[in-house]
Design a protein around this motif. Structure first.
Motif, PDB file in Angstrom:
ATOM      1  N   VAL A  56      -1.906  -1.630  -9.625  1.00 14.36           N
ATOM      2  CA  VAL A  56      -0.421  -2.177  -9.885  1.00 14.36           C
ATOM      3  C   VAL A  56       0.496  -0.781  -9.190  1.00 14.36           C
ATOM      4  CG1 VAL A  56       1.179  -2.176 -11.898  1.00 14.36           C
ATOM      5  CG2 VAL A  56      -1.130  -2.725 -12.062  1.00 14.36           C
ATOM      6  N   SER A  57       0.064   0.300  -9.235  1.00 14.03           N
ATOM      7  CA  SER A  57       0.794   1.620  -8.585  1.00 14.03           C
ATOM      8  C   SER A  57       0.885   1.251  -6.992  1.00 14.03           C
ATOM      9  CB  SER A  57       0.174   2.892  -8.723  1.00 14.03           C
ATOM     10  OG  SER A  57       1.002   3.894  -8.484  1.00 14.03           O
ATOM     11  N   ALA A  58      -0.218   0.948  -6.407  1.00 14.69           N
ATOM     12  CA  ALA A  58       0.020   0.907  -5.075  1.00 14.69           C
ATOM     13  C   ALA A  58       0.910  -0.496  -4.683  1.00 14.69           C
ATOM     14  CB  ALA A  58      -1.473   0.602  -4.420  1.00 14.69           C
ATOM     15  N   LEU A  59       0.481  -1.514  -5.268  1.00 14.68           N
ATOM     16  CA  LEU A  59       1.410  -2.746  -4.862  1.00 14.68           C
ATOM     17  C   LEU A  59       2.668  -2.748  -5.264  1.00 14.68           C
ATOM     18  CD1 LEU A  59      -1.061  -5.765  -6.269  1.00 14.68           C
ATOM     19  CD2 LEU A  59      -0.656  -5.075  -3.884  1.00 14.68           C
ATOM     20  N   SER A  60       3.107  -1.916  -6.450  1.00 10.86           N
ATOM     21  CA  SER A  60       4.602  -1.697  -6.520  1.00 10.86           C
ATOM     22  C   SER A  60       5.154  -0.848  -5.506  1.00 10.86           C
ATOM     23  CB  SER A  60       4.920  -1.007  -7.980  1.00 10.86           C
ATOM     24  OG  SER A  60       4.100   0.286  -8.079  1.00 10.86           O
ATOM     25  N   ILE A  94       4.359  -0.912  -2.171  1.00 10.87           N
ATOM     26  CA  ILE A  94       4.530  -1.933  -1.242  1.00 10.87           C
ATOM     27  C   ILE A  94       5.804  -2.617  -1.389  1.00 10.87           C
ATOM     28  CG2 ILE A  94       3.532  -3.430   0.100  1.00 10.87           C
ATOM     29  CD1 ILE A  94       0.789  -2.130  -0.277  1.00 10.87           C
ATOM     30  N   PHE A  95       5.680  -2.986  -2.673  1.00 14.07           N
ATOM     31  CA  PHE A  95       6.928  -4.216  -2.851  1.00 14.07           C
ATOM     32  C   PHE A  95       8.279  -3.600  -2.794  1.00 14.07           C
ATOM     33  CE2 PHE A  95       8.297  -7.615  -6.004  1.00 14.07           C
ATOM     34  CZ  PHE A  95       8.114  -8.352  -5.102  1.00 14.07           C
ATOM     35  N   GLU A  96       8.153  -2.217  -3.515  1.00 17.17           N
ATOM     36  CA  GLU A  96       9.622  -1.480  -3.471  1.00 17.17           C
ATOM     37  C   GLU A  96       9.982  -1.179  -2.010  1.00 17.17           C
ATOM     38  OE1 GLU A  96      11.174   2.884  -4.523  1.00 17.17           O
ATOM     39  OE2 GLU A  96       9.332   2.350  -5.185  1.00 17.17           O
ATOM     40  N   GLN A  97       9.150  -0.985  -1.122  1.00 17.93           N
ATOM     41  CA  GLN A  97       9.495  -0.454   0.278  1.00 17.93           C
ATOM     42  C   GLN A  97       9.878  -1.596   0.949  1.00 17.93           C
ATOM     43  OE1 GLN A  97      10.702   1.961   1.644  1.00 17.93           O
ATOM     44  NE2 GLN A  97       9.070   2.971   2.913  1.00 17.93           N
ATOM     45  N   MET A  98       9.079  -2.893   0.941  1.00 21.60           N
ATOM     46  CA  MET A  98       9.509  -4.284   1.454  1.00 21.60           C
ATOM     47  C   MET A  98      10.817  -4.814   1.022  1.00 21.60           C
ATOM     48  SD  MET A  98       5.929  -6.018   1.092  1.00 21.60           S
ATOM     49  CE  MET A  98       6.670  -7.745   1.652  1.00 21.60           C
ATOM     50  N   GLY A 144      15.038  -2.010  -4.080  1.00 28.43           N
ATOM     51  CA  GLY A 144      13.822  -1.449  -4.157  1.00 28.43           C
ATOM     52  C   GLY A 144      13.430  -1.454  -5.348  1.00 28.43           C
ATOM     53  N   GLU A 145      14.225  -0.414  -6.186  1.00 35.35           N
ATOM     54  CA  GLU A 145      13.729   0.128  -7.445  1.00 35.35           C
ATOM     55  C   GLU A 145      13.685  -1.311  -8.570  1.00 35.35           C
ATOM     56  OE1 GLU A 145      12.599   2.564  -8.168  1.00 35.35           O
ATOM     57  OE2 GLU A 145      13.359   4.239  -6.800  1.00 35.35           O
ATOM     58  N   LEU A 146      14.816  -1.915  -8.422  1.00 38.85           N
ATOM     59  CA  LEU A 146      14.699  -3.375  -9.271  1.00 38.85           C
ATOM     60  C   LEU A 146      13.767  -3.941  -9.187  1.00 38.85           C
ATOM     61  CD1 LEU A 146      18.432  -4.673  -9.203  1.00 38.85           C
ATOM     62  CD2 LEU A 146      17.212  -3.798 -11.192  1.00 38.85           C
TER      63      LEU A 146
END
Length: 512
Positions: free
Chosen positions: A165-169, A171-175, A207-209
């Motif tokens: 969860v931490s890792a994917l979030s 990546i998701f935020e940066q993308m 990104g944060e949202l």
């Protein structure tokens, strides 16, 4: 398994361990995000210019301070207690504390967001000394609630050993941050309207949202909440959250203020040393924008270890397994020290070449070599903080960090006007040494420091000394100093092989 690899590091003794897999996963995620961020900054420099990037970076510390106040300490406490309640199989307590933590973080973040939004003009004019920061601060204020929730939910799942969860979030935020900026760039490109720092603030918000909503959705789908919870029970749990997180939140806020003061003082003190104001500001830019990011790049690994150690140590502490704690401490500290000395060796030997080839700046190369002495202490201290939090020594870790920065600021004022940049290095070394020694003393008092651990320190130190001497001879005889990337990579590989082969042989002799 290869015998030399088995002897090389305790990290490889159990390929299926949570710590090994989790460290690899989080470190790989951190490296990918940093690489993406590197190219993202190159694009921004060409699209909006360095001045607009500087304007955004001027506003960002205030937002970071608010996120730290509203979510940082609560996330750490939640991670430790999630591991503790999971080990004790107290699901009801875990769910109640999770709900209270999320509510407490949300309340604090909304309060901070409100203050930042409605005081943006005052802060921009009187604190940041730039009226153009006001609209950026209003946009950044909206990022505080999702960022705080993101931090808390990530901390909870790390405590549950669900690191995906931490890792994917991340990546998701940066993308989403990069994609949103590219969208605005493509949208305004036909009109030939030049973008400004507002697009960075909007990208940060996107990104944060996205990361906050991703974590919240995953939490709702995967975590059951208590069906019945009285207001009195919720208020009692909320008070407990604030009580436990208050020391950590307070210390992190003080740390942020100390770091801001250090950043503001360094150019002024260099001027007192005798440098011109423009030269002092340029040297500070080299140090903060080139040297320290390179030296801190390996902390993507040690930060991952620190996060993962918290639930491992907390679980063992809860179950009364001192042997497991000592084994974990021995493994992590040995690995961190080995990593720190290895990168010290590389930066010391090839710092000048790295500065010239990476940044086209000879001064950056000299600073990389000069500040390489910080590497062992920086990397090990990061790991020690994670261990102390896992043991519940949050107050001790916070006090040690504040004492370190206080001493560092005092030495800055005393040494830089007399010694220049060398005074900054000495103050940083003193601050990190205080953290390292006090953390070891705290572990020893808690009975968590392995016996005879200090006797293992000469092994990597000897490997480091042999490699530094051998590397200097290699550079002189084989003319690595006069070459480009090929000579730098070749010299780095030879020195790496020498470092680890010497360490393996020393360790094998000691284990016989």
């Amino acid at each position: 398994m290869n015998l030399s690899l088995h002897r090389f590091s305790p990290f490889f003794r159990n390929r299926n361990s949570y710590l090994l897999k989790g460290t690899f996963f989080l470190s790989a995620t951190g490296v990918l995000c940093k690489i993406a961020g590197f190219f993202y900054k190159i694009f921004l420099a060409r699209a909006i210019g360095a001045q607009e990037i500087g304007l955004f970076n001027l506003c960002l510390p205030l937002c970071t301070l608010c996120v730290t106040l509203s979510g940082g300490g609560i996330a750490t406490i939640l991670s430790r207690l999630a591991a503790q309640y999971t080990a004790q199989k107290e699901t009801q307590k875990e769910q109640r504390f999770l709900l209270a933590s999320l509510l407490g973080s949300l309340l604090l973040s909304l309060f901070c967001s409100f203050l930042l939004y409605y005081n943006a003009s005052f802060l921009a004019l009187h604190i940041l000394q730039n009226e153009a920061c006001a609209p950026l601060l209003r946009i950044l204020s909206l990022t505080i609630p999702p960022a705080a929730l993101h931090a808390c939910i990530s901390g909870y799942f790390i405590g549950k050993k669900q690191i995906a969860v931490s890792a994917l979030s991340q990546i998701f935020e940066q993308m989403l941050r990069i994609a949103s900026v590219l969208f605005f760039y493509a949208l305004f490109l036909p009109s030939q309207k030049r973008l400004d720092s507002t697009v960075m603030a909007l990208g940060h918000l996107a990104g944060e949202l996205s990361a906050g909503l991703f974590c919240l959705l995953f939490l709702v789908l995967k975590t059951p909440f208590p069906q019945k919870m009285s207001p009195s029970s919720l208020s009692r749990d909320l008070g407990e959250v604030f009580r436990l997180s208050a020391p950590l939140n307070g210390s992190r806020v003080v740390l942020c203020l100390f770091q801001a003061a250090e950043a503001a003082l360094l150019p002024v003190l260099l001027v007192r040393f005798g440098m011109a104001a423009s030269d002092a500001l340029g040297l500070y830019g080299i140090l903060s924008g080139m040297v320290l990011p390179l030296l801190l790049f390996p902390t993507a690994l040690t930060s991952s270890v620190s996060k993962l150690l918290l639930p491992v140590v907390s679980e063992a502490h809860t179950l009364g397994q001192p042997g497991k704690i000592q084994a974990t401490v021995r493994t992590s500290l040995s690995g961190g020290l080995l990593l720190g000395l290895y990168f010290f060796t590389l930066f010391f030997l090839f710092g000048n070449e790295l500065g010239t080839l990476l940044f086209s700046n000879a001064s950056a190369g000299a600073c990389i070599r000069q500040f390489s002495y910080l590497c062992p202490l920086l990397y090990v201290s990061t790991i020690l903080v994670g261990i102390l939090h896992g043991l519940g020594k949050t107050a001790a870790a916070s006090f040690q960090s504040m004492l370190s920065l206080g001493l560092r600021l005092l030495l800055l004022l005393l040494l830089i006007p007399r010694l220049g940049l060398s005074g900054y290095l000495l103050s940083a070394l003193a601050g990190q040494s205080i953290v390292f020694l006090l953390a070891l003393l705290t572990l020893n008092r808690a009975g968590s420091l392995p016996r005879y651990f200090l006797l293992t320190l000469p092994r990597p130190l000897l490997a480091c000394a042999v490699t530094v001497c051998g590397g200097m001879l290699l550079k002189r005889w084989l003319f690595f100093e006069s070459g480009g990337w090929i000579c730098l990579i070749g010299g780095g590989l030879l020195c790496s092989a020498l470092f680890f082969s010497v360490y393996v042989r020393i360790k094998a002799s000691a284990d016989r």
